[in-house]
Design a protein around this motif. Structure first.
Motif, PDB file in Angstrom:
ATOM      1  N   CYS A  97      17.859 -30.724   0.861  1.00 45.25           N
ATOM      2  CA  CYS A  97      17.820 -29.400   0.248  1.00 45.25           C
ATOM      3  C   CYS A  97      18.037 -29.489  -1.260  1.00 45.25           C
ATOM      4  CB  CYS A  97      18.898 -28.495   0.837  1.00 45.25           C
ATOM      5  SG  CYS A  97      18.615 -27.979   2.533  1.00 45.25           S
ATOM      6  N   THR A  98      17.368 -28.617  -1.996  1.00 47.79           N
ATOM      7  CA  THR A  98      17.696 -28.471  -3.412  1.00 47.79           C
ATOM      8  C   THR A  98      19.065 -27.808  -3.515  1.00 47.79           C
ATOM      9  OG1 THR A  98      16.742 -26.265  -3.582  1.00 47.79           O
ATOM     10  CG2 THR A  98      15.243 -28.136  -3.919  1.00 47.79           C
ATOM     11  N   PRO A  99      19.728 -27.904  -4.651  1.00 46.24           N
ATOM     12  CA  PRO A  99      21.019 -27.217  -4.798  1.00 46.24           C
ATOM     13  C   PRO A  99      20.920 -25.722  -4.501  1.00 46.24           C
ATOM     14  CG  PRO A  99      20.704 -28.774  -6.588  1.00 46.24           C
ATOM     15  CD  PRO A  99      19.409 -28.737  -5.828  1.00 46.24           C
ATOM     16  N   GLU A 100      19.811 -25.108  -4.910  1.00 42.55           N
ATOM     17  CA  GLU A 100      19.642 -23.676  -4.669  1.00 42.55           C
ATOM     18  C   GLU A 100      19.491 -23.381  -3.175  1.00 42.55           C
ATOM     19  OE1 GLU A 100      18.638 -24.805  -8.686  1.00 42.55           O
ATOM     20  OE2 GLU A 100      17.797 -25.482  -6.762  1.00 42.55           O
ATOM     21  N   GLU A 101      18.699 -24.209  -2.469  1.00 40.36           N
ATOM     22  CA  GLU A 101      18.527 -24.032  -1.026  1.00 40.36           C
ATOM     23  C   GLU A 101      19.844 -24.258  -0.288  1.00 40.36           C
ATOM     24  OE1 GLU A 101      13.868 -25.439  -0.406  1.00 40.36           O
ATOM     25  OE2 GLU A 101      15.472 -26.924  -0.429  1.00 40.36           O
ATOM     26  N   ALA A 103      22.889 -23.883  -1.426  1.00 42.23           N
ATOM     27  CA  ALA A 103      23.801 -22.759  -1.684  1.00 42.23           C
ATOM     28  C   ALA A 103      23.401 -21.543  -0.854  1.00 42.23           C
ATOM     29  CB  ALA A 103      23.792 -22.413  -3.171  1.00 42.23           C
ATOM     30  N   LEU A 104      22.095 -21.290  -0.763  1.00 45.15           N
ATOM     31  CA  LEU A 104      21.643 -20.144   0.018  1.00 45.15           C
ATOM     32  C   LEU A 104      21.981 -20.320   1.495  1.00 45.15           C
ATOM     33  CD1 LEU A 104      20.110 -17.507   0.425  1.00 45.15           C
ATOM     34  CD2 LEU A 104      17.959 -18.809   0.383  1.00 45.15           C
ATOM     35  N   GLN A 107      25.618 -19.647   2.147  1.00 38.54           N
ATOM     36  CA  GLN A 107      25.904 -18.209   2.155  1.00 38.54           C
ATOM     37  C   GLN A 107      25.425 -17.560   3.453  1.00 38.54           C
ATOM     38  OE1 GLN A 107      27.691 -16.368  -0.267  1.00 38.54           O
ATOM     39  NE2 GLN A 107      27.672 -15.011   1.511  1.00 38.54           N
ATOM     40  N   GLN A 135      11.724 -23.676   4.178  1.00 44.89           N
ATOM     41  CA  GLN A 135      11.524 -22.261   3.878  1.00 44.89           C
ATOM     42  C   GLN A 135      11.394 -21.429   5.150  1.00 44.89           C
ATOM     43  OE1 GLN A 135      11.895 -20.557   1.016  1.00 44.89           O
ATOM     44  NE2 GLN A 135      12.629 -22.569   0.339  1.00 44.89           N
TER      45      GLN A 135
END
Length: 591
Positions: A97-101, A103-104, A107, A135
Motif C-alpha cells: 500500500c502507498t502511505p495514503e492507502e 492510512a485510509l 481509518q 482500489q
C-alpha cells in the motif's frame, strides 16, 4: 495433496489436523464437520463446513468473525498473521500500500470496528482467486460500512466461507479450470460497451450498436475456434447460433443459451452466463472427441432487455415465430428505426420468418442463469432448481384529485391524489406478502408539476405484479385494482389504469426439472427449488417446447443489473459440471 478418501477414513484428530488453517484459528469447525462424513465430493465437504458454522449459533459465529485479522492491520505490519492470511493479503497487494492507502485503510478499520464490533472480512483473493486490486478492496470497504449490522454479519460469514473454499482448493490441489474459462470469457466480452458508458468504465450493450455487433463477432469466433462447434452463424436478427452435431447430424437437438445484450450500466453475467456455460461443455466434448446421440444448439440471443427498442425477447421471439414486424418501425432516441439498424448491421429483414424453429426437431430448451436475487446466497447454496418463471402483469395508472393550497386546505377537505396512491402502495405490499412467491411493486411514482406547498392534484404510478401461476397473479391484480377504486371512491377521486404488459407464467417441464435435480445431486449438493421472479428467454421458448432452468448464486447479496453483479469461479465450475451431468444423463436415456 489431500484427498477425500483420506478425510473420510482418518481418525477424528487426524481429520481435524488435515483441515488445519481452513477456518482462521477455529479448529472446532473441522472437528464438528467430522460428524458429517462421508463426503461425496469436495463441494459436499465445503457445504458441510458451512452448515457447521450455521448450526453453531450467533455467539460462535461472532467469535469466528473476531478471530480474523484486520486488512493491512497491525498483525500484518508485525508479521503476526497466519501463513494463509499472509499469503492472501500479500497476493492482494496489501503489503504494498502507498502511505495514503495504508492510512485510509486504517481509518476504515477503525470506523468499521466502531460500528459493528468486529473486523472487516473480505475474501481478498476474490471471485477468480487471483487477488483483488487495492482500489476495489477500499471501495468494497467503504460500501459495506453503510450496511445494517445484521446484514454485515451475514456478509462477513459469506466471505469467511469463500476464504475457506479457496484454502480447501489449495489443500486438494484443485483449480476450477472450467469456471475460470467462463469467468475469463465474461471479462473479455465486457470490454465492449456502448459510447457514453465505455468512457466511464461501465458495461452497456444495446441492440445492434457497434459494441453489440462486436460481442456477436467475439462469441462467434470463440464458438468456432476455441470450442469447436461444427457450424456458427449470426442470423437475421443478430442471434449467434453455434451447433455441435450428435452422432447423427440429423438427430434431434438440445437447444440452450441466453442473451448477450445488457441493461445500462450492467453486470457481466446476466444472460451471458447462459451462453458461456454450454460453450464450455461443447469445448470439453470436442477436446474428448465425443459425440452424443443428440446435437447441441447454443444461441446467444441478440436481445432480451428491451433497452434500445421496446421489443423484449426479440431474439428468442424470432425462433418461436413471434417476431412482431411492427417493431421494425420503432425508433431509438436518435431517431434510428430498427429496420435501419438491421440494414446497417448487414442483417436481412426478409430472412426473419425463416428463423422459426420446428419444435419437433428439438428435445427441449434449458437455460443457465445467475439468480439475480439473494436467496441462494442467504442459504449458502451455489445452485438452485427453477420451478417456474413467474407470470407478470404491468399497469400504468393515474389518480386525479384537486390541487389546492397546502396551508389553507383543511385535512378533511383535501382531494390528495398522492396520498391515495401512497395508501395503495401500502396495500400492494400487504397483499403481495400474504401469498408465497407472489410479489407486487409500485416502481414509479410521479406528481406532475408538484410543488412543496401544493396538495397534489394528480399522481401517476406503475404497478408490477408477478407470481408462479397466472391465477395467483390475476387474483392479486384484481384485488389491487378493486382497492384502488375503493380508495378513490372514499376520497372523492378519479382514477385511470392501463395494462401495458401481460406475460404468462412458464412452469418448468417436470421431466427437465428432474434432470437438473439429478445433475445437482450428482455433485453432492442438496436440492433447493425456487421460482424465478425475473423473465428469461426460457419464458419465450416455453411457448413452443419444454423448458427448465438452473440458477447460479450471485455475490453481493445476489445483486444484478448492476456493476456489483458477480459470481465465483468455484460456483461456476459446479454449474458447468451440472450441465455436463445433464448432457451425460440425457445421452444415457437416448441410447
Amino acid at each position: 495433496m489431500l484427498t477425500l478418501e483420506q478425510l473420510n477414513t482418518a481418525p477424528r484428530s487426524q481429520f481435524t489436523a488435515l483441515l488445519d488453517g481452513t477456518y482462521e484459528h477455529s479448529p472446532w469447525i473441522a472437528d464438528r464437520g467430522c460428524d458429517k462424513r462421508p463426503f461425496r465430493s469436495l463441494a459436499h465437504l465445503k457445504l458441510a463446513l458451512v452448515e457447521v458454522t450455521r448450526e453453531a449459533g450467533r455467539d460462535a459465529q461472532l467469535k469466528l468473525i473476531r478471530t480474523h485479522p484486520e486488512l493491512a492491520g497491525k498483525a500484518m505490519v508485525s508479521k503476526a498473521l497466519t501463513a494463509e492470511s499472509t499469503h492472501e493479503q500479500g497476493r492482494a497487494g496489501l503489503a504494498d500500500c502507498t502511505p495514503e492507502e495504508f492510512a485510509l485503510i486504517q481509518q476504515l478499520n477503525a470506523d468499521y470496528n466502531a460500528k459493528f464490533g468486529f473486523p472487516f472480512i473480505l475474501a481478498v483473493r476474490g471471485p477468480r482467486g487471483l487477488g483483488l486490486p487495492r482500489q476495489e478492496i477500499i471501495a468494497t470497504f467503504q460500501r459495506r460500512l453503510q450496511n445494517h449490522p445484521d446484514f454485515e454479519v451475514a456478509e462477513a460469514l459469506r466471505n469467511i466461507h469463500r476464504i475457506a473454499e479457496i484454502r480447501l482448493n489449495d489443500k486438494f490441489g484443485i483449480t476450477p479450470e472450467l469456471g475460470n474459462s467462463v469467468w475469463d470469457w465474461a471479462e473479455r466480452l465486457a470490454q465492449h460497451s456502448d459510447p457514453g458508458y465505455a468512457e466511464k468504465g461501465q458495461l452497456t450493450v444495446t441492440y445492434l450498436t457497434d459494441a453489440h455487433r462486436a460481442c456477436a463477432q467475439r462469441l462467434a469466433l470463440w464458438m468456432r475456434d476455441d470450442c469447436g462447434f461444427d457450424s456458427v452463424e449470426i442470423d437475421a436478427v443478430g442471434n449467434v447460433v453455434g451447433t455441435y452435431h450428435g452422432d447423427d447430424p440429423n438427430a434431434k437437438r438440445l437447444l440452450t443459451g441466453s442473451h448477450y445484450d445488457t441493461v445500462r450500466n450492467a453486470g457481466k453475467y446476466d444472460g451471458r452466463l447462459g451462453i458461456f456455460v454450454p460453450m464450455a461443455c461443447v469445448r470439453e466434448l470436442k477436446r474428448a472427441q465425443r459425440r452424443l446421440p443428440f446435437g447441441i444448439e447454443v444461441v446467444g440471443f441478440a436481445e432480451e432487455e428491451g433497452q434500445r427498442y421496446k421489443a423484449v425477447f426479440l431474439g428468442s421471439g424470432a425462433l418461436t415465430g413471434h417476431f412482431d414486424r411492427r417493431w421494425l418501425d420503432q425508433k431509438d432516441t436518435d431517431g434510428i428505426t430498427m429496420r435501419e439498424a438491421m440494414q446497417h448491421a448487414g442483417l436481412c429483414v426478409d430472412d426473419i420468418p425463416s428463423l422459426q424453429r420446428d419444435a419437433s426437431r428439438y428435445l427441449g430448451f434449458v437455460e443457465v442463469h445467475i439468480e439475480q436475487g439473494p436467496v441462494l446466497g442467504e442459504i449458502d447454496l451455489p445452485l438452485g432448481i427453477v420451478t417456474s418463471i413467474n407470470g407478470s402483469v404491468r399497469y400504468v395508472g393515474e389518480v386525479m384529485g384537486v390541487a389546492s393550497h397546502a396551508g389553507t386546505t383543511p385535512m378533511n377537505r383535501r382531494r390528495d391524489a398522492a396520498a391515495a396512491v401512497a395508501e395503495l402502495v401500502g396495500y400492494v405490499e400487504q397483499r403481495a406478502a400474504s401469498v408465497p412467491h407472489l410479489v407486487g411493486t409500485v416502481g414509479m411514482l410521479e406528481v406532475p408539476n408538484g410543488s412543496i406547498n401544493v396538495v397534489p392534484g394528480r399522481c401517476k404510478f406503475s404497478l408490477d405484479i408477478r407470481a408462479t401461476t397466472d391465477e395467483v397473479r390475476d387474483a392479486c391484480a384484481g384485488d389491487v385494482l378493486a382497492r384502488l377504486q375503493s380508495i378513490c371512491d372514499r376520497r372523492g377521486l378519479r382514477c385511470a389504469v392501463e395494462q401495458t404488459m401481460r406475460q404468462a407464467a412458464a412452469p418448468s417441464a417436470p421431466q427437465w426439472q428432474r434432470r437438473w435435480e439429478r445433475a445437482v445431486e450428482a455433485l453432492g449438493l442438496p436440492l433447493h427449488r425456487m421460482p424465478s421472479g425475473a423473465g428469461h428467454d426460457a419464458m419465450k421458448m416455453h411457448e413452443v417446447m419444454p423448458q427448465a432452468m438452473l440458477f447460479l448464486r450471485g455475490l453481493n447479496s445476489g445483486i444484478s443489473h448492476n456493476p456489483l453483479e458477480s459470481i465465483t469461479n468455484d460456483d461456476t465450475e459446479l454449474c458447468v459440471r451440472a450441465f455436463q451431468v445433464l448432457l451425460d444423463q440425457l445421452a444415457a436415456e437416448l441410447r
